[in-house]
Design an enzyme around this catalytic site. Structure first.
Site, PDB file in Angstrom:
ATOM      1  NE  ARG A 200       4.814  37.630 -22.127  1.00  0.00           N
ATOM      2  CZ  ARG A 200       5.379  38.749 -21.693  1.00  0.00           C
ATOM      3  NH1 ARG A 200       6.552  39.120 -22.135  1.00  0.00           N
ATOM      4  NH2 ARG A 200       4.770  39.512 -20.807  1.00  0.00           N
TER       5      ARG A 200
ATOM      6  CE  LYS B 259       4.773  45.021 -16.270  1.00  0.00           C
ATOM      7  NZ  LYS B 259       6.091  45.537 -15.900  1.00  0.00           N
TER       8      LYS B 259
ATOM      9  CD  GLU C 151       8.320  49.347 -18.759  1.00  0.00           C
ATOM     10  OE1 GLU C 151       8.411  48.315 -19.441  1.00  0.00           O
ATOM     11  OE2 GLU C 151       7.726  50.360 -19.118  1.00  0.00           O
TER      12      GLU C 151
HETATM   13  P1  ATP Z   1       3.947  42.775 -19.209  1.00  0.00           P
HETATM   14  O1  ATP Z   1       3.732  42.432 -20.651  1.00  0.00           O
HETATM   15  O2  ATP Z   1       3.134  41.984 -18.271  1.00  0.00           O
HETATM   16  O3  ATP Z   1       3.848  44.221 -18.939  1.00  0.00           O
HETATM   17  P2  ATP Z   1       6.750  42.974 -19.290  1.00  0.00           P
HETATM   18  O4  ATP Z   1       7.594  42.014 -20.001  1.00  0.00           O
HETATM   19  O5  ATP Z   1       6.553  44.300 -19.919  1.00  0.00           O
HETATM   20  O6  ATP Z   1       5.400  42.282 -18.920  1.00  0.00           O
HETATM   21  P3  ATP Z   1       8.663  43.690 -17.338  1.00  0.00           P
HETATM   22  O7  ATP Z   1       8.431  44.418 -16.083  1.00  0.00           O
HETATM   23  O8  ATP Z   1       9.394  44.371 -18.409  1.00  0.00           O
HETATM   24  O9  ATP Z   1       7.237  43.214 -17.836  1.00  0.00           O
HETATM   25  O10 ATP Z   1       9.281  42.261 -17.044  1.00  0.00           O
HETATM   26  C1  ATP Z   1      10.321  41.995 -16.149  1.00  0.00           C
HETATM   27  C2  ATP Z   1      10.886  40.644 -16.467  1.00  0.00           C
HETATM   28  O11 ATP Z   1       9.890  39.651 -16.316  1.00  0.00           O
HETATM   29  C3  ATP Z   1      11.373  40.575 -17.895  1.00  0.00           C
HETATM   30  O12 ATP Z   1      12.600  39.908 -17.921  1.00  0.00           O
HETATM   31  C4  ATP Z   1      10.306  39.791 -18.588  1.00  0.00           C
HETATM   32  O13 ATP Z   1      10.813  39.087 -19.690  1.00  0.00           O
HETATM   33  C5  ATP Z   1       9.794  38.871 -17.491  1.00  0.00           C
HETATM   34  N1  ATP Z   1       8.409  38.495 -17.738  1.00  0.00           N
HETATM   35  C6  ATP Z   1       7.357  39.312 -17.924  1.00  0.00           C
HETATM   36  N2  ATP Z   1       6.251  38.613 -18.185  1.00  0.00           N
HETATM   37  C7  ATP Z   1       6.588  37.311 -18.153  1.00  0.00           C
HETATM   38  C8  ATP Z   1       5.880  36.083 -18.358  1.00  0.00           C
HETATM   39  N3  ATP Z   1       4.589  36.059 -18.635  1.00  0.00           N
HETATM   40  N4  ATP Z   1       6.574  34.920 -18.255  1.00  0.00           N
HETATM   41  C9  ATP Z   1       7.880  34.936 -17.957  1.00  0.00           C
HETATM   42  N5  ATP Z   1       8.604  36.046 -17.753  1.00  0.00           N
HETATM   43  C10 ATP Z   1       7.980  37.227 -17.861  1.00  0.00           C
HETATM   44 MG    MG Z   2       8.127  45.527 -20.526  1.00  0.00          MG
END
Ligand code: ATP
Ligand code: MG
Length: 556
Positions: A261, A271, A35
């Site tokens: 994760r 983020k 995102e």
């Molecule tokens: P954040 O909580 O940091 O904002 P998010 O999951 O909202 O992370 P996205 O941009 O939606 O961030 O994530 C893109 C991809 O990266 C998704 O498939 C998500 O599952 C994966 N991802 C995000 N954080 C992690 C993590 N800590 N470990 C492994 N994969 C991750």
């Molecule tokens: Mg997300």
């Protein structure tokens, strides 16, 4: 193409192997779906390496897709930073970049299809009412009074939503599933809401935006994704993922699999929280070298290979765990030990005067760039009458364990000669200011003929030819292993996470490329930041120490 021998093995790859063997799929098509609401962090690297790594190893494809359904939180600058980071990590996405927003027209059509099938309805209840009707984990929800509106009426309302006839929050489109489901996400989830927001891709075309759960599965299907890999918090949502695809007319049928994760000690992966650190100026930006972001790690001197290796070592499982920082550091240390050229810098200098050299002596000595890699070549370092050594490398007297310079004892200057300390000057506080010594001209690259041994080897930089530089040493950003659990994560920020000092670097480092890592001999791994400080001095960032400092071993 990666060789088969070095392929990682994990439960997802086992599923893929089985799917390919059974003929369920002929090839793999994965995607990395960030995102664009912040910079990528090391947790994303895990997902990137997993998704793009599968494409590499199985001769498949991997898309980079921006999951951009929240225009208020997103920004084109994040889109650009994410592209750069994925590239830098060494991965290539298949074809053009994808955006969920590319599919807004199709998504709208699928929503209409659900409405026509009596599987979605426009709800005019307030958000508060919707929350109340959802029930709890123990109590089932209750049906909305709008649940049985006819498809014709719902369609008209949905079109009116699209046409801007309703205010934000006045109504939303919900999937009609099951208000008593044990999965909360199945209790008639909202799939479209009204938002009068400008979108970085679609501009002002839309005032309704689809929700993640509705968008993601359909985007996967449109892109012919085979294995849709996401993190464990979406485990329950898999029911919704399947429900949507089962109830719309779309041929392709991706499947979602969840893995745990990555969590890293002494830092955070959200983020939203990282953004707060940036906005409140606790760090200098998303690329501050203390940040767990890809951009921060890059500026810190991490290499793409070291991050890929780290992701390989942590593996992919369904078990939640927290990885020690030492593991990430070990990966970059090993990589730099192998590949980083050596150089000399003195960070806390005292002067060493070589009394038996003429004042204008300059001798350009050969210094190998790597102790056991001749192919990395050598550079010239100027040897002059006055040089700098580290303050801690001299003592008036010391016991045998002290392998450095002591009055009347000899050490070897790295890449140069034996020197013997004869006397020293002190200031009023008793701090050593200058040490005087004599060198043995017969000892360049060889031991003295009489078999004398040096106490040790110390590094040095010419006082007349060395160049002043700003040296930035970093420590963990937080004082506790799990800052995300702190009530206020700003309370657990480490006030000493950045220590700025002035040092002297050997002149060859003036040509250092940004982010090129060096081993400053006996000090640690450093890279040129790419910028200069207000006094015009080059800034060097410490990437990592020579040893695991987390194990608190004394740097000998
Ligand atoms: P954040 O909580 O940091 O904002 P998010 O999951 O909202 O992370 P996205 O941009 O939606 O961030 O994530 C893109 C991809 O990266 C998704 O498939 C998500 O599952 C994966 N991802 C995000 N954080 C992690 C993590 N800590 N470990 C492994 N994969 C991750
Ligand atoms: Mg997300």
């Amino acid at each position: 193409m990666a060789d088969t021998e070095n392929r990682p093995s994990n439960f997802i790859r086992n599923i893929i192997d089985a799917d390919l063997a059974s003929g369920k799929y002929e090839t793999t098509h994965t995607r990395f779906p960030p995102e664009p609401n912040g910079f990528l962090h090391i947790g994303h690297a895990k997902s990137i390496v997993l998704n793009f790594g599968i494409a590499q190893d199985y001769n498949g494809k991997c898309n980079l897709r921006f999951d951009d359904t929240n225009p208020e939180k997103e920004d084109i600058n994040y889109v650009n930073a994410i592209k750069e980071d994925v590239n830098w990590l060494g991965f290539k996405w298949d074809g053009d970049i994808c955006y969920s927003s590319n599919y807004f027209d199709q998504l709208f059509g699928y929503a209409e299809e659900l409405i026509n099938k009596g599987l979605a309805y426009v709800d005019f209840s307030s958000q508060e009412q919707i929350r109340e009707m959802r029930g709890t984990l123990k109590a089932p929800g209750t049906n909305s009074p709008y649940r049985d509106t006819s498809p014709e009426e719902n369609l008209a309302h949905f079109h009116a939503m699209r046409d801007g006839k309703f205010k934000e929050g006045e109504c939303c489109l919900r999937a009609k599933i099951d208000m008593s489901s044990s999965f909360m996400c199945m209790r008639d989830p909202v799939i479209y809401r009204v938002r009068f927001a400008h979108h970085h891709q679609t501009g002002d075309k839309w005032c309704i935006y689809p929700m993640y759960d509705f968008t993601h599965c359909i985007s996967d299907a449109i892109e012919n994704i085979t294995h849709s890999l996401c993190t464990l918090e979406f485990q329950d949502n898999r029911r919704l993922y399947d429900w949507v695809l089962d109830n719309i007319s779309i041929e392709s049928r991706p499947h979602q699999y969840e893995f745990s994760r990555l969590n890293l000690e002494y830092t955070m992966m959200s983020k939203r929280k990282l953004n707060a650190l940036v906005v409140d100026n606790h760090v200098s930006g998303w690329d501050d070298p203390r940040m767990p972001t890809i951009a921060g790690l890059r500026r810190r001197g991490y290499t793409p290979a070291s991050i890929r290796e780290f992701c390989k070592r942590i593996g992919v499982t369904k078990v939640d765990n927290t990885v020690e920082m030492g593991m990430l550091e070990a990966c970059v240390r090993e990589d730099l030990n192998e590949h980083a050229p050596r150089a000399m810098a003195v960070i806390d200098p005292i002067k060493l005067v070589i009394e038996n050299l003429p004042d204008d002596h300059i001798e350009w000595l050969d210094a190998p760039n790597h102790p056991n890699k001749e192919e990395m070549g050598s550079r010239k370092v100027p040897f002059t009458k006055e040089i700098y050594i580290e303050r801690e490398d001299f003592r008036e007297s010391a016991n045998k364990k002290y392998k450095r310079l002591v009055i009347d004892k000899e050490v070897r200057l790295r890449n140069a000669y034996f020197v013997k300390a004869v006397r020293f000057d002190q200031d009023d506080q008793g701090n050593v200011t200058t040490v005087y010594c004599e060198y043995d001209p017969t000892t360049l690259g060889k031991l003295p003929a009489d078999g004398r041994k040096a106490k040790g080897v110390i590094h040095w930089v010419s006082a007349s030819h060395g160049v002043e530089a700003e040296i930035r040493d970093y420590d963990r950003l937080f004082t506790v292993a799990n800052p995300a659990a702190a009530e206020e994560f700003t309370d657990v920020l480490n006030p000493d996470s950045l220590v700025i000092r002035k040092g002297v670097i050997e002149p060859s480092l003036v040509d250092a490329e940004p982010q090129q890592g060096y081993q400053f001999e006996r000090l640690g791994y450093y890279c040129f930041d790419g910028s200069k400080n207000e006094d015009g001095l080059m800034i060097f960032n410490k990437t990592v120490g020579l040893r695991d400092s987390w194990a608190k071993e004394e740097n000998k």
